[in-house]
Design an enzyme around this catalytic site. Sequence first.
Site, PDB file in Angstrom:
ATOM      1  N   GLY A 248      -4.245  17.162   2.292  1.00  0.00           N
ATOM      2  CA  GLY A 248      -4.894  15.968   3.007  1.00  0.00           C
ATOM      3  C   GLY A 248      -5.936  15.564   2.193  1.00  0.00           C
ATOM      4  O   GLY A 248      -6.476  14.535   2.581  1.00  0.00           O
ATOM      5  N   GLU A 290      -1.500  23.352   1.079  1.00  0.00           N
ATOM      6  CA  GLU A 290      -0.434  22.570   0.740  1.00  0.00           C
ATOM      7  C   GLU A 290      -0.927  21.128   0.257  1.00  0.00           C
ATOM      8  O   GLU A 290      -0.536  20.215   0.851  1.00  0.00           O
ATOM      9  CB  GLU A 290       0.450  22.369   1.943  1.00  0.00           C
ATOM     10  CG  GLU A 290       0.960  23.429   2.593  1.00  0.00           C
ATOM     11  CD  GLU A 290       1.592  23.101   4.085  1.00  0.00           C
ATOM     12  OE1 GLU A 290       2.203  24.022   4.479  1.00  0.00           O
ATOM     13  OE2 GLU A 290       1.428  22.096   4.615  1.00  0.00           O
ATOM     14  N   GLY A 292      -1.029  17.689  -1.782  1.00  0.00           N
ATOM     15  CA  GLY A 292       0.200  16.809  -2.487  1.00  0.00           C
ATOM     16  C   GLY A 292      -0.380  15.645  -3.408  1.00  0.00           C
ATOM     17  O   GLY A 292      -0.590  15.862  -4.370  1.00  0.00           O
ATOM     18  N   ARG A 335       3.190   1.429  -0.284  1.00  0.00           N
ATOM     19  CA  ARG A 335       1.844   1.896   0.250  1.00  0.00           C
ATOM     20  C   ARG A 335       1.246   0.699   0.606  1.00  0.00           C
ATOM     21  O   ARG A 335       0.775   0.488   1.753  1.00  0.00           O
ATOM     22  CB  ARG A 335       1.343   2.948  -0.542  1.00  0.00           C
ATOM     23  CG  ARG A 335       2.091   4.090  -0.709  1.00  0.00           C
ATOM     24  CD  ARG A 335       0.982   5.315  -1.168  1.00  0.00           C
ATOM     25  NE  ARG A 335       0.121   5.703  -0.457  1.00  0.00           N
ATOM     26  CZ  ARG A 335      -1.047   5.421  -0.689  1.00  0.00           C
ATOM     27  NH1 ARG A 335      -1.395   4.545  -1.613  1.00  0.00           N
ATOM     28  NH2 ARG A 335      -1.990   5.563   0.231  1.00  0.00           N
ATOM     29  N   TYR A 339       0.465   1.075   4.611  1.00  0.00           N
ATOM     30  CA  TYR A 339      -0.866   1.565   4.694  1.00  0.00           C
ATOM     31  C   TYR A 339      -2.228   0.443   4.403  1.00  0.00           C
ATOM     32  O   TYR A 339      -3.382   1.242   4.374  1.00  0.00           O
ATOM     33  CB  TYR A 339      -1.134   2.973   4.117  1.00  0.00           C
ATOM     34  CG  TYR A 339      -0.086   3.772   4.120  1.00  0.00           C
ATOM     35  CD1 TYR A 339       0.386   4.071   5.480  1.00  0.00           C
ATOM     36  CD2 TYR A 339       0.358   4.578   2.910  1.00  0.00           C
ATOM     37  CE1 TYR A 339       1.336   5.093   5.386  1.00  0.00           C
ATOM     38  CE2 TYR A 339       1.397   5.371   3.233  1.00  0.00           C
ATOM     39  CZ  TYR A 339       1.954   5.658   4.441  1.00  0.00           C
ATOM     40  OH  TYR A 339       2.910   6.511   4.595  1.00  0.00           O
ATOM     41  N   CYS A 366      11.862 -10.158  -1.306  1.00  0.00           N
ATOM     42  CA  CYS A 366      11.739 -11.208  -0.646  1.00  0.00           C
ATOM     43  C   CYS A 366      10.974 -10.936   0.748  1.00  0.00           C
ATOM     44  O   CYS A 366      11.599 -10.928   1.901  1.00  0.00           O
ATOM     45  CB  CYS A 366      13.320 -11.675  -0.262  1.00  0.00           C
ATOM     46  SG  CYS A 366      14.389 -11.992  -1.699  1.00  0.00           S
ATOM     47  N   GLU A 367       9.804 -10.597   0.393  1.00  0.00           N
ATOM     48  CA  GLU A 367       8.743 -10.398   1.236  1.00  0.00           C
ATOM     49  C   GLU A 367       7.419 -10.989   0.591  1.00  0.00           C
ATOM     50  O   GLU A 367       7.506 -11.313  -0.530  1.00  0.00           O
ATOM     51  CB  GLU A 367       8.440  -8.996   1.368  1.00  0.00           C
ATOM     52  CG  GLU A 367       9.853  -8.158   1.708  1.00  0.00           C
ATOM     53  CD  GLU A 367      10.040  -7.975   3.431  1.00  0.00           C
ATOM     54  OE1 GLU A 367       8.818  -7.807   4.267  1.00  0.00           O
ATOM     55  OE2 GLU A 367      11.107  -7.685   3.693  1.00  0.00           O
ATOM     56  N   TYR A 394       3.303   9.703  -3.358  1.00  0.00           N
ATOM     57  CA  TYR A 394       4.181   8.567  -2.514  1.00  0.00           C
ATOM     58  C   TYR A 394       4.518   7.242  -2.923  1.00  0.00           C
ATOM     59  O   TYR A 394       4.363   6.244  -2.358  1.00  0.00           O
ATOM     60  CB  TYR A 394       2.996   8.554  -1.226  1.00  0.00           C
ATOM     61  CG  TYR A 394       2.763   9.692  -0.578  1.00  0.00           C
ATOM     62  CD1 TYR A 394       3.766  10.563  -0.104  1.00  0.00           C
ATOM     63  CD2 TYR A 394       1.370  10.379  -0.845  1.00  0.00           C
ATOM     64  CE1 TYR A 394       3.447  12.027   0.391  1.00  0.00           C
ATOM     65  CE2 TYR A 394       1.040  11.741  -0.272  1.00  0.00           C
ATOM     66  CZ  TYR A 394       2.122  12.347   0.423  1.00  0.00           C
ATOM     67  OH  TYR A 394       1.759  13.581   0.919  1.00  0.00           O
TER      68      TYR A 394
END
Length: 446
Positions: A248, A290, A292, A335, A339, A366-367, A394
Amino acid sequence: MLLGTQRINSNGHLEIGGCDTVELAREFGTPLYVVDEEALRLACRTYRAAFEARYPRNQIHYAGKAFLCTAMARIVEGEGLGLDVASAGELYTALRAGFPPARINVHGNNKSVEELELATANHVGHITVDHLGEIGMLADVLRRHPRRRQDVLVRCAPGVDPETHKFIRTGQADTKFGLNISDGSALHAVAEVLRQPQLRFCGIHFHVGSQLTDADSHTGAIEAAAELMATISSELGASCEVLNIGGGLGVRYVEGGPVLSMGDFAETVVAALKACVARYGLSEPILAQEPGRSIIGEAGTTLYTIGAVKTVPIETSPGQRTYAAVDGGLSDNPRPQLYDARYEAICASRAAEPHDHCITIAGKHCETDVLIWDAKCAMLRTGDILAVQTTGAYNYAMASNYNRFTKPAVVLVGDGQADLIVRRETLRDVVRCDLIPERLSRTMKG
Ligand SMILES: *Cc1c(COP(=O)(O)O)cnc(C)c1O
């Protein structure tokens, strides 16, 4: 903002790991994920050292979901870290890389029988059970192999609510992850594990959220977990050898963004744990973690080539906006869309020029697909190489083939050397899994 081994070389180009990024783009094509090996190894070592200095009974597992490929597993292994996996694919990747199974922890809120079979057959270090049904499933799998034993952790939901984007909050009571502490579910699950002869209960686990810039949620969760550990001891007579506090810790995405150093994080977490151990008279557990994002995030950079550049009128000040489009976008970095994540960019091909223009970096999907609204950058021209910072975590891991884009390559750089660790997908790869049923072939012949 320059991170890791990034510097501006005598050609005015951005350099990473002693490699000129304009050369990397020419040699390997764009979009290209670049991994700074020295920065990655330094993050592993700094994280380990921060905890080893304060709490020697600790284990650091890298959370593979942030970025995993076989070479990454090798680097993590070499740095003495364990590995967390959360799917058959991640586990298979680790095993193919020769990662020692005893240092692998298997996660997931909905593991399949096949995943449990693969994990136990390979004698992974721990399986973190996430719900009551899984304990029964795991016991059933093991009964088919009477000599197999499996160490397990029980994932609990500590009921803390961290301050981060709601999609990456996982520690609150209302969550799909783990077993609630407050309603007795976690204690009940531990009792169930203790009843299973082929399972060995090793301790408890939580993970509160991601991209956190303070340790408040961790300390709150440690308090709740310590109380649970005391209850497990008094009511079930079992001890928790391991307390796993998940990952985290946040990273720097933009200059001046809030961050917590690994040292400060370790200081706060260890103080909280020691206080709880003393308060409840527990024996000191192994502190497992953990991380990441904080291991791989800042070590990654994405290189793009600038294509279309256009300026459009807008109603708000300053009356116009310049869009520069890159040759990737949503498919290599979802991302910003997921987010509202913010990023910073450097014009890698003219890195020495002042970055005082305001340019919106758009993708080619196409966005709306905007990577960075109002980036501070040098004026971008078609053909420039753009480097987007802090894309190690990520990004490749969440890449898709949307619009049937091919996934970019990943190159590992260090000491002036660049090696592919994931090759670029080809157009052939795009149709690799496609099938045309017989009746459509007939139609074609018409
Ligand atoms: C995502 C996740 C992590 C890693 O989180 P980071 O924020 O990347 O450090 C660790 N443990 C579990 C169970 C996770 O789901």
